[in-house]
Motif scaffolding. Sequence first.
Motif, PDB file in Angstrom:
ATOM      1  N   ILE A 142      38.203  38.200  48.838  1.00 38.74           N
ATOM      2  CA  ILE A 142      38.010  36.823  49.382  1.00 38.74           C
ATOM      3  C   ILE A 142      39.557  36.508  49.447  1.00 38.74           C
ATOM      4  O   ILE A 142      39.898  36.046  50.453  1.00 38.74           O
ATOM      5  N   ALA A 143      40.292  36.773  48.347  1.00 37.57           N
ATOM      6  CA  ALA A 143      41.530  36.227  48.476  1.00 37.57           C
ATOM      7  C   ALA A 143      42.746  37.033  49.507  1.00 37.57           C
ATOM      8  O   ALA A 143      43.479  36.483  50.033  1.00 37.57           O
ATOM      9  N   LEU A 144      42.388  38.282  49.520  1.00 30.87           N
ATOM     10  CA  LEU A 144      42.973  39.024  50.534  1.00 30.87           C
ATOM     11  C   LEU A 144      42.573  38.427  51.988  1.00 30.87           C
ATOM     12  O   LEU A 144      43.375  38.543  52.849  1.00 30.87           O
ATOM     13  N   SER A 145      41.228  38.307  52.188  1.00 32.52           N
ATOM     14  CA  SER A 145      41.077  37.882  53.426  1.00 32.52           C
ATOM     15  C   SER A 145      41.485  36.501  53.860  1.00 32.52           C
ATOM     16  O   SER A 145      41.872  36.414  54.851  1.00 32.52           O
ATOM     17  N   PHE A 146      41.644  35.676  52.774  1.00 37.40           N
ATOM     18  CA  PHE A 146      42.052  34.322  53.153  1.00 37.40           C
ATOM     19  C   PHE A 146      43.664  34.391  53.251  1.00 37.40           C
ATOM     20  O   PHE A 146      44.159  33.720  54.314  1.00 37.40           O
ATOM     21  N   ALA A 147      44.542  35.413  52.635  1.00 33.33           N
ATOM     22  CA  ALA A 147      45.804  35.633  52.783  1.00 33.33           C
ATOM     23  C   ALA A 147      46.040  36.152  54.048  1.00 33.33           C
ATOM     24  O   ALA A 147      46.996  35.699  54.913  1.00 33.33           O
TER      25      ALA A 147
ATOM     26  N   LYS B 188      36.347  39.054  44.184  1.00 32.50           N
ATOM     27  CA  LYS B 188      37.150  37.786  44.402  1.00 32.50           C
ATOM     28  C   LYS B 188      38.234  38.149  44.975  1.00 32.50           C
ATOM     29  O   LYS B 188      39.363  37.501  45.851  1.00 32.50           O
ATOM     30  N   ARG B 189      38.876  39.343  44.681  1.00 36.99           N
ATOM     31  CA  ARG B 189      40.058  40.061  45.245  1.00 36.99           C
ATOM     32  C   ARG B 189      39.832  40.131  46.931  1.00 36.99           C
ATOM     33  O   ARG B 189      40.880  39.762  47.557  1.00 36.99           O
TER      34      ARG B 189
END
Length: 43
Positions: free
Chosen positions: A5-10, A2-3
């Motif tokens: 994915i969140a970093l990629s999104f940011a 999840k981390r």
Amino acid sequence: MKRAIALSFALLMTAGALAGCNTMQGAGEDVERGGQAVQDAAD
């Protein structure tokens, strides 16, 4: 996971925001050149 994915999104959101700023700056310069051309034609 999840981390990551969140970093990629940011990162994608940051890149999009920076691209948008550059686009608006270019549009502003185009408008400025158009205004200058009208002003020169009026002189």
